[in-house]
Design an enzyme around this catalytic site. Structure first.
Site, PDB file in Angstrom:
ATOM      1  N   ILE A  20       0.905  -1.188   0.010  1.00 54.78           N
ATOM      2  CA  ILE A  20      -0.101   0.153  -0.088  1.00 54.78           C
ATOM      3  C   ILE A  20       0.855   1.250   0.006  1.00 54.78           C
ATOM      4  O   ILE A  20       0.382   2.199  -0.596  1.00 54.78           O
ATOM      5  CB  ILE A  20      -1.018   0.071   1.219  1.00 54.78           C
ATOM      6  N   ASN A  33      -2.839   1.895  15.707  1.00 54.60           N
ATOM      7  CA  ASN A  33      -3.289   1.416  16.889  1.00 54.60           C
ATOM      8  C   ASN A  33      -3.475   2.780  17.891  1.00 54.60           C
ATOM      9  O   ASN A  33      -3.527   3.789  17.261  1.00 54.60           O
ATOM     10  CB  ASN A  33      -2.355   0.661  17.657  1.00 54.60           C
ATOM     11  N   GLY A  41       3.311  -4.464  11.263  1.00 56.55           N
ATOM     12  CA  GLY A  41       2.896  -4.623  10.033  1.00 56.55           C
ATOM     13  C   GLY A  41       2.804  -3.511   8.909  1.00 56.55           C
ATOM     14  O   GLY A  41       3.590  -2.646   8.777  1.00 56.55           O
ATOM     15  N   ASP A  43       1.348  -0.529   9.564  1.00 53.14           N
ATOM     16  CA  ASP A  43       1.419   0.656  10.067  1.00 53.14           C
ATOM     17  C   ASP A  43       3.213   1.203  10.206  1.00 53.14           C
ATOM     18  O   ASP A  43       3.495   1.925  10.000  1.00 53.14           O
ATOM     19  CB  ASP A  43       1.297   0.373  11.824  1.00 53.14           C
ATOM     20  N   THR A 133      -7.074  -7.387  10.224  1.00 50.71           N
ATOM     21  CA  THR A 133      -6.782  -8.842   9.873  1.00 50.71           C
ATOM     22  C   THR A 133      -5.539  -9.385  10.041  1.00 50.71           C
ATOM     23  O   THR A 133      -5.024 -10.808   9.841  1.00 50.71           O
ATOM     24  CB  THR A 133      -7.231  -9.212   8.284  1.00 50.71           C
ATOM     25  N   GLY A 134      -4.589  -8.649  10.693  1.00 47.75           N
ATOM     26  CA  GLY A 134      -3.159  -9.104  10.915  1.00 47.75           C
ATOM     27  C   GLY A 134      -3.071  -9.422  12.307  1.00 47.75           C
ATOM     28  O   GLY A 134      -3.813 -10.342  13.005  1.00 47.75           O
ATOM     29  N   VAL A 135      -2.297  -8.622  13.042  1.00 44.86           N
ATOM     30  CA  VAL A 135      -2.064  -8.876  14.373  1.00 44.86           C
ATOM     31  C   VAL A 135      -3.223  -8.729  15.506  1.00 44.86           C
ATOM     32  O   VAL A 135      -3.429  -9.445  16.041  1.00 44.86           O
ATOM     33  CB  VAL A 135      -0.870  -7.813  14.862  1.00 44.86           C
ATOM     34  N   TYR A 136      -4.398  -8.060  14.767  1.00 47.03           N
ATOM     35  CA  TYR A 136      -5.591  -7.726  15.601  1.00 47.03           C
ATOM     36  C   TYR A 136      -6.534  -9.028  15.545  1.00 47.03           C
ATOM     37  O   TYR A 136      -7.273  -9.079  16.237  1.00 47.03           O
ATOM     38  CB  TYR A 136      -6.268  -6.473  15.044  1.00 47.03           C
TER      39      TYR A 136
HETATM   40  P1  ADP Z   1      -3.728  -4.842  12.445  1.00 53.69           P
HETATM   41  O1  ADP Z   1      -3.043  -4.655  13.583  1.00 53.69           O
HETATM   42  O2  ADP Z   1      -4.986  -3.800  12.204  1.00 53.69           O
HETATM   43  O3  ADP Z   1      -4.332  -6.215  12.320  1.00 53.69           O
HETATM   44  P2  ADP Z   1      -1.717  -5.388  10.501  1.00 53.69           P
HETATM   45  O4  ADP Z   1      -0.715  -4.476   9.913  1.00 53.69           O
HETATM   46  O5  ADP Z   1      -0.843  -6.572  11.569  1.00 53.69           O
HETATM   47  O6  ADP Z   1      -2.769  -4.773  11.322  1.00 53.69           O
HETATM   48  O7  ADP Z   1      -2.380  -6.329   9.403  1.00 53.69           O
HETATM   49  C1  ADP Z   1      -3.562  -5.505   8.563  1.00 53.69           C
HETATM   50  C2  ADP Z   1      -3.365  -6.156   7.258  1.00 53.69           C
HETATM   51  O8  ADP Z   1      -2.330  -5.221   6.699  1.00 53.69           O
HETATM   52  C3  ADP Z   1      -2.785  -7.595   7.170  1.00 53.69           C
HETATM   53  O9  ADP Z   1      -3.390  -8.342   6.141  1.00 53.69           O
HETATM   54  C4  ADP Z   1      -1.440  -7.482   6.441  1.00 53.69           C
HETATM   55  O10 ADP Z   1      -1.161  -8.492   5.588  1.00 53.69           O
HETATM   56  C5  ADP Z   1      -1.498  -6.174   5.644  1.00 53.69           C
HETATM   57  N1  ADP Z   1      -0.173  -5.423   5.358  1.00 53.69           N
HETATM   58  C6  ADP Z   1       0.724  -5.559   5.918  1.00 53.69           C
HETATM   59  N2  ADP Z   1       2.003  -4.857   5.356  1.00 53.69           N
HETATM   60  C7  ADP Z   1       1.126  -4.271   4.263  1.00 53.69           C
HETATM   61  C8  ADP Z   1       1.627  -3.403   3.193  1.00 53.69           C
HETATM   62  N3  ADP Z   1       2.885  -2.956   3.081  1.00 53.69           N
HETATM   63  N4  ADP Z   1       0.606  -3.100   2.314  1.00 53.69           N
HETATM   64  C9  ADP Z   1      -0.477  -3.588   2.425  1.00 53.69           C
HETATM   65  N5  ADP Z   1      -1.027  -4.216   3.290  1.00 53.69           N
HETATM   66  C10 ADP Z   1      -0.256  -4.799   4.169  1.00 53.69           C
END
Ligand code: ADP
Length: 189
Positions: A20, A33, A41, A43, A133-136
Site C-alpha cells: 500500500i 493502533n 505490519g 503501520d 486482519t493481521g496482528v489484531y
Molecule cells: P492490524 O493490527 O490492524 O491487524 P496489521 O498491520 O497487522 O494490522 O495487518 C493488517 C493487514 O495489513 C494484514 O492483512 C497484512 O497482511 C496487511 N499488510 C501488512 N503490510 C502491508 C503493506 N505494506 N501493504 C498492504 N497491506 C499490508
C-alpha cells in the site's frame, strides 16, 4: 507495484494486490493502533515510507487533541510526507476478542470514518489495507463481508471518494476476500 485484480460496484471498489505504500492517489488508510506512534505490519511500513515527519505529526496529535489516543473505530488525517499521496488517514480497527465485544460495529466504523474524512477532503482515490486482519486477529472472511458492506454502504450514499482501493499484501488474502463475498452472495462469483 500494485496490481488490479477485480473491479466491483461499477469500478468504485477495486480489489488490488501489493504494498500500500506504493499507492498513487489521494490518500492511504493506515491500520493504526490507538497510540498512533507506529507499530508493526502495515503501520510500520507506512511510517518507514512516509519518513520521520509522519511520526512527529502523530506525536503532535497525541500532545494536542488526542492525549488519550485515538479510540477504536475512529480515524484522523495527517499529511503523507514522503509517500506518493497527499494524506494518511489513520484508522484504529478492533482487536478481535470473541466476536461479541462490538468488533463488527467497530470495524465498520473504522472504514466509514475514514471514508467520511476522505469525502470531506474532496479525495477521489483512497486505498485501504485489510484493517484488523493481521496482528489484531479479525477473521479474514468476516472482515471481507464487513469491510465490503461498510465501503459499499458509504459509496452508495456519497459521490466522494470516487474509488476505494482495497489493497491486499498477499494474493491469497485477496482471494479469501473475493471468495468470502461470493459465498455470502454479496459479490460476483
Ligand atoms: P492490524 O493490527 O490492524 O491487524 P496489521 O498491520 O497487522 O494490522 O495487518 C493488517 C493487514 O495489513 C494484514 O492483512 C497484512 O497482511 C496487511 N499488510 C501488512 N503490510 C502491508 C503493506 N505494506 N501493504 C498492504 N497491506 C499490508
Amino acid at each position: 507495484m500494485i496490481e488490479g485484480l477485480r473491479a466491483l460496484f461499477g469500478g468504485r471498489i477495486l480489489v488490488e494486490v501489493g504494498d500500500i505504500t506504493d499507492f498513487r492517489g489521494d490518500a492511504i488508510v493506515n491500520a493504526a493502533n490507538s497510540g498512533l506512534l507506529g507499530g508493526g505490519g502495515v503501520d510500520g511500513a507506512i511510517h518507514r515510507a512516509a519518513g520521520n515527519e509522519l511520526l512527529e505529526a502523530c506525536r503532535r496529535l497525541r500532545a494536542g487533541t488526542l492525549r488519550e489516543g485515538l479510540p477504536p473505530g475512529q480515524a484522523v488525517m495527517t499529511p503523507g510526507y514522503a509517500l506518493a499521496v497527499k494524506a494518511v488517514i489513520h484508522a484504529v480497527g478492533p482487536i478481535w476478542m470473541d466476536g461479541k465485544s462490538g468488533e463488527r460495529k467497530t470495524l465498520r466504523a473504522a472504514y466509514e470514518n475514514s471514508l467520511a474524512i476522505a469525502a470531506e477532503a474532496g479525495f477521489r482515490d483512497i486505498a485501504f489495507p485489510a484493517i484488523s486482519t493481521g496482528v489484531y486477529g479479525y477473521p479474514k472472511k468476516l472482515a471481507a463481508v464487513d469491510s465490503h458492506a461498510a465501503v459499499l454502504g458509504f459509496l452508495s450514499r456519497s459521490a466522494l471518494p470516487e474509488r476505494a482501493h482495497l489493497v491486499f499484501f498477499a494474493r491469497t488474502d485477496a482471494k479469501i476476500f473475493l471468495d468470502a463475498l461470493a459465498e455470502a452472495g454479496v459479490g460476483p462469483p
